[in-house]
Design a protein around this motif. Sequence first.
Motif, PDB file in Angstrom:
ATOM      1  N   TRP A  61       0.907  -1.183   0.063  1.00 33.65           N
ATOM      2  CA  TRP A  61       0.086   0.075   0.049  1.00 33.65           C
ATOM      3  C   TRP A  61       0.986   1.355   0.069  1.00 33.65           C
ATOM      4  O   TRP A  61       0.726   2.141  -0.478  1.00 33.65           O
ATOM      5  CB  TRP A  61      -0.930   0.169   1.297  1.00 33.65           C
ATOM      6  N   LYS A  62       1.915   1.255   0.916  1.00 32.35           N
ATOM      7  CA  LYS A  62       2.800   2.533   1.045  1.00 32.35           C
ATOM      8  C   LYS A  62       3.528   2.744  -0.447  1.00 32.35           C
ATOM      9  O   LYS A  62       3.506   3.818  -0.866  1.00 32.35           O
ATOM     10  CB  LYS A  62       3.833   1.950   1.961  1.00 32.35           C
ATOM     11  N   GLN A  63       3.872   1.803  -1.026  1.00 31.06           N
ATOM     12  CA  GLN A  63       4.552   1.913  -2.415  1.00 31.06           C
ATOM     13  C   GLN A  63       3.610   2.210  -3.297  1.00 31.06           C
ATOM     14  O   GLN A  63       3.964   3.355  -4.165  1.00 31.06           O
ATOM     15  CB  GLN A  63       5.182   0.393  -2.597  1.00 31.06           C
ATOM     16  N   LYS A  64       2.560   2.016  -3.368  1.00 34.30           N
ATOM     17  CA  LYS A  64       1.472   2.334  -4.255  1.00 34.30           C
ATOM     18  C   LYS A  64       1.051   3.791  -4.166  1.00 34.30           C
ATOM     19  O   LYS A  64       0.988   4.536  -4.922  1.00 34.30           O
ATOM     20  CB  LYS A  64       0.407   1.555  -4.285  1.00 34.30           C
ATOM     21  N   TYR A  65       0.884   4.193  -2.699  1.00 30.24           N
ATOM     22  CA  TYR A  65       0.690   5.451  -2.232  1.00 30.24           C
ATOM     23  C   TYR A  65       1.801   6.437  -2.749  1.00 30.24           C
ATOM     24  O   TYR A  65       1.529   7.440  -3.250  1.00 30.24           O
ATOM     25  CB  TYR A  65       0.441   5.472  -0.830  1.00 30.24           C
ATOM     26  N   ASP A  66       2.916   5.956  -2.472  1.00 26.21           N
ATOM     27  CA  ASP A  66       4.290   6.934  -2.974  1.00 26.21           C
ATOM     28  C   ASP A  66       4.305   7.233  -4.125  1.00 26.21           C
ATOM     29  O   ASP A  66       4.339   8.398  -4.815  1.00 26.21           O
ATOM     30  CB  ASP A  66       5.492   6.409  -2.265  1.00 26.21           C
ATOM     31  N   ASP A  67       3.907   6.123  -5.037  1.00 23.20           N
ATOM     32  CA  ASP A  67       3.814   6.214  -6.478  1.00 23.20           C
ATOM     33  C   ASP A  67       2.904   7.171  -6.959  1.00 23.20           C
ATOM     34  O   ASP A  67       3.004   8.093  -7.766  1.00 23.20           O
ATOM     35  CB  ASP A  67       3.807   5.054  -7.210  1.00 23.20           C
ATOM     36  N   TYR A  68       1.443   6.983  -6.463  1.00 21.44           N
ATOM     37  CA  TYR A  68       0.346   7.913  -6.667  1.00 21.44           C
ATOM     38  C   TYR A  68       0.700   9.281  -6.292  1.00 21.44           C
ATOM     39  O   TYR A  68       0.484  10.381  -7.173  1.00 21.44           O
ATOM     40  CB  TYR A  68      -0.707   7.415  -5.978  1.00 21.44           C
ATOM     41  N   GLU A  69       1.330   9.483  -5.139  1.00 22.65           N
ATOM     42  CA  GLU A  69       1.855  11.123  -4.773  1.00 22.65           C
ATOM     43  C   GLU A  69       2.642  11.620  -5.656  1.00 22.65           C
ATOM     44  O   GLU A  69       2.639  13.012  -6.132  1.00 22.65           O
ATOM     45  CB  GLU A  69       2.249  11.137  -3.340  1.00 22.65           C
ATOM     46  N   LYS A  70       3.630  10.866  -6.247  1.00 19.32           N
ATOM     47  CA  LYS A  70       4.635  11.291  -7.227  1.00 19.32           C
ATOM     48  C   LYS A  70       4.093  11.616  -8.581  1.00 19.32           C
ATOM     49  O   LYS A  70       4.386  12.552  -9.393  1.00 19.32           O
ATOM     50  CB  LYS A  70       5.630  10.400  -7.436  1.00 19.32           C
ATOM     51  N   ARG A  71       2.909  10.884  -8.915  1.00 24.57           N
ATOM     52  CA  ARG A  71       2.340  10.879 -10.422  1.00 24.57           C
ATOM     53  C   ARG A  71       0.867  11.785 -10.229  1.00 24.57           C
ATOM     54  O   ARG A  71       0.568  12.116 -11.605  1.00 24.57           O
ATOM     55  CB  ARG A  71       2.399   9.498 -10.730  1.00 24.57           C
ATOM     56  N   LYS A  72       0.406  12.055  -9.241  1.00 25.08           N
ATOM     57  CA  LYS A  72      -0.826  12.455  -9.376  1.00 25.08           C
ATOM     58  C   LYS A  72      -1.075  13.913 -10.058  1.00 25.08           C
ATOM     59  O   LYS A  72      -2.118  14.054 -10.727  1.00 25.08           O
ATOM     60  CB  LYS A  72      -1.455  12.376  -7.868  1.00 25.08           C
ATOM     61  N   LEU A  73      -0.064  14.806 -10.094  1.00 25.38           N
ATOM     62  CA  LEU A  73      -0.340  15.845 -10.781  1.00 25.38           C
ATOM     63  C   LEU A  73      -0.304  15.684 -12.307  1.00 25.38           C
ATOM     64  O   LEU A  73      -0.915  16.410 -13.010  1.00 25.38           O
ATOM     65  CB  LEU A  73       0.787  16.808 -10.403  1.00 25.38           C
ATOM     66  N   VAL A  74       0.120  14.443 -12.820  1.00 20.59           N
ATOM     67  CA  VAL A  74       0.470  14.123 -14.409  1.00 20.59           C
ATOM     68  C   VAL A  74      -0.605  13.196 -14.887  1.00 20.59           C
ATOM     69  O   VAL A  74      -0.740  13.020 -16.057  1.00 20.59           O
ATOM     70  CB  VAL A  74       1.721  13.730 -14.875  1.00 20.59           C
ATOM     71  N   MET A  75      -1.500  12.630 -13.699  1.00 22.87           N
ATOM     72  CA  MET A  75      -2.509  11.712 -14.081  1.00 22.87           C
ATOM     73  C   MET A  75      -3.766  12.259 -14.536  1.00 22.87           C
ATOM     74  O   MET A  75      -4.285  13.608 -14.232  1.00 22.87           O
ATOM     75  CB  MET A  75      -2.947  11.005 -12.822  1.00 22.87           C
TER      76      MET A  75
END
Length: 166
Positions: A61-75
């Motif tokens: 979950w943490k890995q997916k969340y961290d990845d989401y936080e990094k990419r959410k602005l370009v999603m």
Amino acid sequence: MKKFILIFLLAIIPIAAQMKIGYVDSQTIIKQLPDAQDAQKKLDRLVIEWQDELQKLESEWKQKYDDYEKRKLVMSNQKRAITESELVNMEKQIADYRQAKFGVNGELFKQQEELMKPIQNKVFNIIQQVAKDKDLDFVFDRSGDMIFLYAKEEYDLTNEVLTKLK
């Protein structure tokens, strides 16, 4: 409650002088019993296994969340909503797993009951046997709240109380 017990004990001292009373520390007995030690080791292994699985789920979950936080602005909005939904589902899965294994009626409780109940029954039967051999009237357990482990039936007032309540 403790004051009530103290008052009760002080009130029965003259009566208790004629009775034979014993006590045990059931926690000490259980801790020193090899069968209980084996059961505890089995429970400890299960807990470690479940905690490892829980840590794995939380790490994913943490890995997916961290990845989401990094990419959410370009999603895209759709991709962001899907990822957020996946994160929420993962959180629910973690909470469900924790509850299933460690909750009030979880697997740990059931395993503990299954492994310890026969041991507790064995200890209880031996306490009764010792009490009868020593002709004791009452046996208390000092490891927790005051609990009668054995009492001669002649001192049981349950039926009399029930009759008066009717």
